[in-house]
Design a protein around this motif. Structure first.
Motif, PDB file in Angstrom:
ATOM      1  N   TYR A  53       0.817  -1.220   0.000  1.00 54.18           N
ATOM      2  CA  TYR A  53       0.000   0.000   0.000  1.00 54.18           C
ATOM      3  C   TYR A  53       0.847   1.264   0.000  1.00 54.18           C
ATOM      4  N   PHE A  54       2.087   1.164   0.422  1.00 52.73           N
ATOM      5  CA  PHE A  54       2.985   2.313   0.277  1.00 52.73           C
ATOM      6  C   PHE A  54       3.118   2.682  -1.199  1.00 52.73           C
ATOM      7  N   ALA A  55       3.322   1.664  -2.046  1.00 55.15           N
ATOM      8  CA  ALA A  55       3.439   1.916  -3.486  1.00 55.15           C
ATOM      9  C   ALA A  55       2.096   2.315  -4.089  1.00 55.15           C
ATOM     10  N   LEU A  56       1.009   1.640  -3.679  1.00 53.31           N
ATOM     11  CA  LEU A  56      -0.300   1.936  -4.254  1.00 53.31           C
ATOM     12  C   LEU A  56      -0.746   3.364  -3.947  1.00 53.31           C
ATOM     13  N   TYR A  57      -0.548   3.819  -2.708  1.00 57.31           N
ATOM     14  CA  TYR A  57      -0.962   5.174  -2.345  1.00 57.31           C
ATOM     15  C   TYR A  57      -0.166   6.227  -3.113  1.00 57.31           C
ATOM     16  N   PHE A  58       1.127   5.988  -3.286  1.00 56.93           N
ATOM     17  CA  PHE A  58       1.946   6.985  -3.986  1.00 56.93           C
ATOM     18  C   PHE A  58       1.664   7.002  -5.482  1.00 56.93           C
ATOM     19  N   LEU A  59       1.137   5.911  -6.018  1.00 56.40           N
ATOM     20  CA  LEU A  59       0.773   5.902  -7.431  1.00 56.40           C
ATOM     21  C   LEU A  59      -0.529   6.659  -7.688  1.00 56.40           C
ATOM     22  N   ARG A  60      -1.347   6.844  -6.642  1.00 58.44           N
ATOM     23  CA  ARG A  60      -2.674   7.419  -6.860  1.00 58.44           C
ATOM     24  C   ARG A  60      -2.910   8.737  -6.134  1.00 58.44           C
ATOM     25  N   LEU A  61      -2.105   9.054  -5.101  1.00 51.33           N
ATOM     26  CA  LEU A  61      -2.371  10.231  -4.275  1.00 51.33           C
ATOM     27  C   LEU A  61      -1.148  11.131  -4.216  1.00 51.33           C
ATOM     28  N   SER A  62      -1.344  12.300  -3.680  1.00 46.58           N
ATOM     29  CA  SER A  62      -0.219  13.212  -3.437  1.00 46.58           C
ATOM     30  C   SER A  62       0.630  12.671  -2.286  1.00 46.58           C
ATOM     31  N   PRO A  63       1.888  13.082  -2.174  1.00 47.39           N
ATOM     32  CA  PRO A  63       2.751  12.549  -1.111  1.00 47.39           C
ATOM     33  C   PRO A  63       2.178  12.715   0.294  1.00 47.39           C
ATOM     34  N   ALA A  64       1.598  13.868   0.609  1.00 49.25           N
ATOM     35  CA  ALA A  64       1.051  14.092   1.954  1.00 49.25           C
ATOM     36  C   ALA A  64      -0.129  13.155   2.228  1.00 49.25           C
ATOM     37  N   GLN A  65      -1.038  13.032   1.278  1.00 47.10           N
ATOM     38  CA  GLN A  65      -2.177  12.131   1.449  1.00 47.10           C
ATOM     39  C   GLN A  65      -1.722  10.676   1.534  1.00 47.10           C
ATOM     40  N   ALA A  66      -0.737  10.320   0.712  1.00 53.04           N
ATOM     41  CA  ALA A  66      -0.251   8.939   0.699  1.00 53.04           C
ATOM     42  C   ALA A  66       0.358   8.559   2.045  1.00 53.04           C
ATOM     43  N   LEU A  67       1.205   9.422   2.608  1.00 53.21           N
ATOM     44  CA  LEU A  67       1.821   9.118   3.893  1.00 53.21           C
ATOM     45  C   LEU A  67       0.788   9.051   5.011  1.00 53.21           C
ATOM     46  N   GLY A  68      -0.207   9.954   4.994  1.00 53.66           N
ATOM     47  CA  GLY A  68      -1.242   9.935   6.016  1.00 53.66           C
ATOM     48  C   GLY A  68      -2.052   8.653   5.992  1.00 53.66           C
ATOM     49  N   ARG A  69      -2.515   8.265   4.825  1.00 51.53           N
ATOM     50  CA  ARG A  69      -3.290   7.026   4.721  1.00 51.53           C
ATOM     51  C   ARG A  69      -2.439   5.803   5.023  1.00 51.53           C
ATOM     52  N   TRP A  70      -1.190   5.839   4.587  1.00 48.45           N
ATOM     53  CA  TRP A  70      -0.315   4.687   4.822  1.00 48.45           C
ATOM     54  C   TRP A  70      -0.112   4.454   6.320  1.00 48.45           C
ATOM     55  N   PHE A  71       0.043   5.530   7.068  1.00 44.59           N
ATOM     56  CA  PHE A  71       0.255   5.381   8.512  1.00 44.59           C
ATOM     57  C   PHE A  71      -1.039   5.011   9.238  1.00 44.59           C
ATOM     58  N   LEU A  72      -2.123   5.722   8.965  1.00 46.71           N
ATOM     59  CA  LEU A  72      -3.360   5.501   9.712  1.00 46.71           C
ATOM     60  C   LEU A  72      -4.060   4.209   9.307  1.00 46.71           C
ATOM     61  N   LEU A  73      -4.233   4.010   8.002  1.00 49.75           N
ATOM     62  CA  LEU A  73      -4.988   2.846   7.544  1.00 49.75           C
ATOM     63  C   LEU A  73      -4.155   1.580   7.539  1.00 49.75           C
ATOM     64  N   THR A  74      -2.949   1.666   6.965  1.00 50.45           N
ATOM     65  CA  THR A  74      -2.158   0.448   6.808  1.00 50.45           C
ATOM     66  C   THR A  74      -1.560  -0.006   8.129  1.00 50.45           C
ATOM     67  N   TRP A  75      -0.831   0.854   8.805  1.00 48.76           N
ATOM     68  CA  TRP A  75      -0.115   0.431  10.024  1.00 48.76           C
ATOM     69  C   TRP A  75      -1.050   0.273  11.214  1.00 48.76           C
ATOM     70  N   LEU A  76      -1.880   1.282  11.502  1.00 49.28           N
ATOM     71  CA  LEU A  76      -2.705   1.206  12.707  1.00 49.28           C
ATOM     72  C   LEU A  76      -3.898   0.267  12.532  1.00 49.28           C
ATOM     73  N   TRP A  77      -4.628   0.427  11.408  1.00 55.72           N
ATOM     74  CA  TRP A  77      -5.858  -0.351  11.249  1.00 55.72           C
ATOM     75  C   TRP A  77      -5.596  -1.760  10.729  1.00 55.72           C
ATOM     76  N   GLU A  78      -4.739  -1.906   9.708  1.00 49.82           N
ATOM     77  CA  GLU A  78      -4.579  -3.218   9.082  1.00 49.82           C
ATOM     78  C   GLU A  78      -3.485  -4.068   9.722  1.00 49.82           C
ATOM     79  N   ILE A  79      -2.500  -3.471  10.343  1.00 52.18           N
ATOM     80  CA  ILE A  79      -1.419  -4.249  10.949  1.00 52.18           C
ATOM     81  C   ILE A  79      -1.621  -4.391  12.464  1.00 52.18           C
ATOM     82  N   CYS A  80      -1.630  -3.289  13.175  1.00 50.42           N
ATOM     83  CA  CYS A  80      -1.721  -3.352  14.646  1.00 50.42           C
ATOM     84  C   CYS A  80      -3.051  -3.950  15.099  1.00 50.42           C
ATOM     85  N   LEU A  81      -4.156  -3.521  14.497  1.00 50.53           N
ATOM     86  CA  LEU A  81      -5.453  -4.049  14.901  1.00 50.53           C
ATOM     87  C   LEU A  81      -5.578  -5.539  14.588  1.00 50.53           C
ATOM     88  N   SER A  82      -5.092  -5.969  13.429  1.00 46.98           N
ATOM     89  CA  SER A  82      -5.187  -7.392  13.083  1.00 46.98           C
ATOM     90  C   SER A  82      -4.351  -8.249  14.029  1.00 46.98           C
TER      91      SER A  82
END
Length: 386
Positions: A53-82
Motif C-alpha cells: 500500500y505504500f506503493a499503491l498510495y503513492f501511485l494514486r495520491l499526493s505525497p502528503a495524502q499517501a503518507l497519512g493514509r499509509w500510517f493511519l490505515l495500513t499500520w494502525l488499522w490493518e497491521i496493529c489491529l489485526s
C-alpha cells in the motif's frame, strides 16, 4: 518497481511445504531451520501489506495524502489491529477448547477440525472490519498453539497434512489456469518481452533473498553454519502470497497511475512470470537432490565413472566449505549444537557448530581431490569435512 517488489516479497508456505514437512524434511533438514522457514513464510504473507500500500498510495495520491493514509490505515488499522484481534481470538479459543476437552464436551472429529473452523472465523471476522485477515490468522494460530498442547493432541491425526496436500494441488491447478501465456509475447507494453521476463525472473530469484540472508546469518541464532544459511536463503519461493497481492494491485489499479506507466495488467504479467519461474526453480531443487542420490548409488559403469572421478572432488570440497560454522554466540548455542550433532539422523544441513577455526580452503581442496581418486559416492551425507 516498489509495487512489483511488494507483490513478490512474501515467501510461500505452500510451496515451502516440501522442505518443512514430510520424510525429506525430517531426514535432511534440522528442526530449527524448518521452524525458521515456517515462521518467516507465515509472517511474510501478512507483513507485505505496508510495502504494497505504500506503493499503491503513492501511485494514486499526493505525497502528503499517501503518507497519512499509509500510517493511519495500513499500520494502525490493518497491521496493529489485526495482530491484536488475532492474538485475542487465538488465546480465547485455546482456553475454551482446553476447558471443553477436560469436561468431555467435544468429540474427536470436532476437536481435530477445530483449527479449520478457527481460521475461517478469524478470516471472516477480520475481513468484516476491513483489517488484515491473513496476518490476523497467522497471529491467531500462534496464540492458539502457544503451549503446543493442540499440536501434541493432533499429531497422529494427519489432518493438517491432508489439508496441506489438497491446498497444494488446488493452488497449482488454479495457477495453471490463469497463466497468460499469449500475453507474454503479445501485449501492449514495449518493455514486456519474453526474453526480459525470463532474465528478470532469474535475476530476482538469485538476488532477491539469498544475499540478504547470508549478510545477516552471523547474527541469526537459528542459522549455525554457512550451509544452513545458503539453504534458507535459497528456499524463499514466490507463490500464493504473490498472487494474492497481485490481485489486490490488479483491482486497485483499474486505471493507469498519474504518469500512465503502470496499470493492473502490467503488474499481472510481471508477477505471474516471476511466480512461474520460482515454482519451476524451487520445485525442481528437491527433485535434483533425489536425482543426485540415485546417481551416486547407480551401478551403470559410465555414470559411476563420471560421478566418482569427476564430480566427487568438487562435491566434497563444496560440502566441506558449506559446513563451516559461524562463531558461537552464546553458551546455549553450543548446547543446542551438541544435541543436534548427537542425533540419530544425518541431515542434509548438519547443525554442527562446535568448530571455531575455519578450514583452510586450499588444503581442503587438495584433500578432497585425493579422496575423489577412489570410487566414492558423489555426496556423502556422513561426510564431516577434513
Amino acid at each position: 518497481a516498489l509495487l512489483i517488489s511488494a507483490c513478490i516479497t512474501p515467501t510461500d508456505p505452500v510451496l515451502a511445504n516440501s522442505i518443512v514437512q514430510g520424510k525429506f524434511a525430517e531426514k535432511h533438514v534440522p528442526q530449527h531451520v524448518r521452524n525458521l522457514i515456517i515462521c518467516e513464510s507465515g509472517a511474510n504473507d501478512g507483513l507485505g501489506y505496508p510495502f504494497l500500500y505504500f506503493a499503491l498510495y503513492f501511485l494514486r495520491l499526493s505525497p502528503a495524502q499517501a503518507l497519512g493514509r499509509w500510517f493511519l490505515l495500513t499500520w494502525l488499522w490493518e497491521i496493529c489491529l489485526s495482530i491484536l484481534v488475532g492474538a485475542l481470538i487465538g488465546w480465547v479459543a485455546r482456553h475454551l477448547l482446553r476447558y471443553a476437552t477436560e469436561h468431555e464436551w467435544i468429540d474427536k472429529e470436532s476437536f481435530v477440525s477445530f483449527a479449520i473452523a478457527l481460521s475461517l472465523l478469524v478470516l471472516g471476522a477480520v475481513a468484516l472490519i476491513g483489517s488484515n485477515d491473513i496476518l490476523a490468522c497467522f497471529v491467531a494460530g500462534n496464540s492458539f498453539t502457544w503451549d503446543d498442547w493442540f499440536r501434541e493432541e493432533t499429531k497422529e491425526a494427519h489432518f493438517q497434512e491432508i489439508l496441506d496436500m489438497l491446498s497444494n494441488l488446488s493452488y497449482f491447478v488454479y495457477f495453471g489456469t490463469i497463466i497468460p501465456w499469449k500475453q507474454y509475447a503479445n501485449n501492449r507494453y514495449e518493455i514486456v518481452t519474453p526474453v526480459r521476463l525470463v532474465a528478470a525472473a532469474l535475476l530476482i530469484i538469485v538476488f532477491k533473498r539469498l544475499p540478504m540472508v547470508l549478510a545477516v546469518s552471523s547474527q541469526t541464532p537459528s542459522l549455525r553454519t554457512f550451509r544452513e544459511s545458503v539453504f534458507t536463503g535459497w528456499f524463499g519461493p514466490t507463490g500464493v502470497g504473490a498472487m494474492f497481492y497481485c490481485m489486490v494491485s490488479y483491482y486497485e489499479l483499474k486505471e493507469s497511475g498519474p504518469l500512465g506507466v503502470v496499470d493492473g495488467e502490467f503488474i499481472y504479467l510481471v508477477v505471474t512470470s516471476i511466480t512461474l519461474a520460482s515454482i519451476i526453480a524451487h520445485g525442481l531443487t528437491i527433485s535434483i537432490f533425489y536425482l543426485g542420490e540415485t546417481l551416486r548409488n547407480t551401478s551403470i559403469p559410465p555414470v559411476s565413472f563420471v560421478v566418482n572421478r569427476t564430480l566427487t572432488p568438487t562435491a566434497e570440497f563444496l560440502d566441506s566449505v558449506l559446513q563451516l560454522p559461524y562463531k558461537l554466540r552464546r553458551d546455549d548455542d553450543k548446547e543446542f549444537s551438541n544435541a543436534a550433532t548427537n542425533s540419530e539422523t544425518s541431515p542434509l544441513l548438519p547443525a554442527n557448530a562446535t568448530q571455531e577455526a575455519p578450514i583452510p580452503i586450499p588444503s581442503a581442496f587438495r584433500r578432497a581431490i585425493n579422496r575423489g581418486r577412489g570410487k566414492r559416492p558423489m555426496l556423502s551425507s556422513s561426510y564431516a569435512g577434513p
